[in-house]
Write an enzyme that holds these catalytic residues in place. Structure first.
Site, mmCIF file in Angstrom:
data_model
loop_
_atom_site.group_PDB
_atom_site.id
_atom_site.type_symbol
_atom_site.label_atom_id
_atom_site.label_comp_id
_atom_site.label_asym_id
_atom_site.label_seq_id
_atom_site.Cartn_x
_atom_site.Cartn_y
_atom_site.Cartn_z
ATOM 1 N N THR A 92 0.821 -1.219 0.000
ATOM 2 C CA THR A 92 0.000 0.000 0.000
ATOM 3 C C THR A 92 0.852 1.265 0.000
ATOM 4 O OG1 THR A 92 -1.824 -1.134 1.077
ATOM 5 C CG2 THR A 92 -1.776 1.243 1.341
ATOM 6 N N THR A 114 1.764 -4.459 4.214
ATOM 7 C CA THR A 114 1.650 -4.822 5.630
ATOM 8 C C THR A 114 1.060 -6.217 5.851
ATOM 9 O OG1 THR A 114 -0.530 -3.783 5.825
ATOM 10 C CG2 THR A 114 1.390 -2.410 6.343
HETATM 11 N N1 ASP Z 1 -2.750 -5.469 0.820
HETATM 12 C C1 ASP Z 1 -1.658 -4.585 1.126
HETATM 13 C C2 ASP Z 1 -0.359 -5.351 1.001
HETATM 14 O O1 ASP Z 1 0.005 -6.050 1.900
HETATM 15 C C3 ASP Z 1 -1.830 -4.056 2.494
HETATM 16 C C4 ASP Z 1 -0.808 -3.013 2.898
HETATM 17 O O2 ASP Z 1 0.247 -2.863 2.344
HETATM 18 O O3 ASP Z 1 -1.115 -2.316 3.883
HETATM 19 O O4 ASP Z 1 0.278 -5.249 -0.017
#
Ligand code: ASP
Length: 324
Positions: free
Chosen positions: A14, A88
């Site tokens: 993200t 994340t």
């Molecule tokens: N879906 C995203 C990922 O892990 C979530 C994020 O980065 O917060 O790429």
């Protein structure tokens, strides 16, 4: 003030994404962090590499191995620290993998964001700046891999994603936050016990993670024994207990020489044998199951993979997985 060079490896997530006109979050062709104006300590320069541009659900042990190899090389390239930006969703797994395999003193900091670049209240740039601050601070050396988001520093060993969407998602339920960032300072609150680090060469192993539940039967475990799995992680109940039927399934797997590793499905606390009846942890251990004391299922899976790649078996594998 001596100049400090920080290596930044962008992997996607993200923090590298943006919101489209419908409000959906999508990957960006160019990482918005590259052109962003950031405030970093005066004596710090960055060397930025776009190693991947993937949502972290698309990252697996093969990508972690690529990162591991790049970081091993970086250790002799004169960097003062390393920052890895990452989605994340699986950030804790990449952090744990690197923490368990890299025997290097350099600060290694993973960061990410819960809100993409053009969303209101986006936390990406802020976390990126914080990660650079932590990676360029001498106090961060020799602490293993760190995870920095939302003004907090967590140890890779204990950190986990605790909330689906809140920017305060990362927590370390067993150990608590390891350090904090204020406007002017970086404050570490404790030191961790020494890490047990092993190298890694090959990640081609099949290790599923199964969650226990009330009324679980042993059928799936027996079916899995007939597949080509190299081991299995069971997120057991409470301190590490299973239904009678599941315990029978565990014995079946063990009789086929498939390592069975027990962790807890509880979010907090340490898994260890307490109860001595069929399905209780004491009997599971007596049957040959291994308790991975302080880690969750997704981390135990990586730890078993690393242990098996180092040809650990029987008591040595048990000791490795049990070590805090
Ligand atoms: N879906 C995203 C990922 O892990 C979530 C994020 O980065 O917060 O790429």
């Amino acid at each position: 003030m001596a100049n400090k060079k920080i290596l930044v490896l962008h992997t996607g997530g993200t923090i590298a994404m943006h919101q489209d006109g419908d409000g959906d979050v999508e990957t960006s062709e160019e990482n918005p962090l590259i052109q962003a104006i950031i405030k970093i300590p005066q004596n710090v320069t960055l060397q930025v590499e776009n190693i991947f541009n993937l949502p972290s659900e698309h990252i697996g042990p093969k990508h972690m191995l690529v990162l591991y190899q790049r970081l091993l090389k970086a250790n002799s390239e004169g960097f003062a620290g390393i920052v890895v930006t990452h989605g994340t969703d699986t950030l804790e797994e990449t952090a744990f993998f690197l923490d368990s395999t890299l025997d290097i003193e350099l600060p290694i900091v993973l960061t990410g964001a819960m809100r993409s670049a053009n969303e209101l209240g986006s936390d990406g740039l802020y976390n990126y700046e914080s990660a650079i601050r932590v990676a360029s601070d001498e106090q961060s050396s020799g602490r293993g891999v760190l995870v920095v988001l939302n003004d907090e520093i967590h140890a890779a060993r204990f950190v986990t994603k605790t909330h689906t969407t809140n920017i305060a998602t990362f927590g370390s339920p067993i150990s608590g936050v390891m350090g904090i960032l204020t406007k002017r300072q970086i404050i570490y609150l404790y030191n961790l016990p020494k890490r047990h680090v092993l190298p890694i060469h090959n990640v081609n192993r099949n290790i599923p993670v199964l969650k226990a539940y009330a009324g679980m039967d042993g059928q799936l475990l027996e079916l899995l024994a007939a597949t080509n799995i190299d081991g299995i992680i069971i997120e057991a109940l409470g301190a590490g207990n299973l239904s009678r039927e599941a315990a029978t399934g565990v014995s079946y797997l063990l009789s086929r020489h498939i390592p069975v590793v027990i962790v807890s499905r509880s979010f907090n606390g340490v898994a260890e044998p307490v109860y001595d009846y069929l399905g209780g942890g004491v009997q599971l251990e007596r049957a040959g199951a291994i308790f991975a004391t302080s880690i969750n299922g997704q981390k135990a899976r990586l730890k078993l993979l690393i242990g098996l790649d180092n040809h650990l078996i029987d008591e040595r594998l048990r000791k490795y997985l049990q070590t805090f």
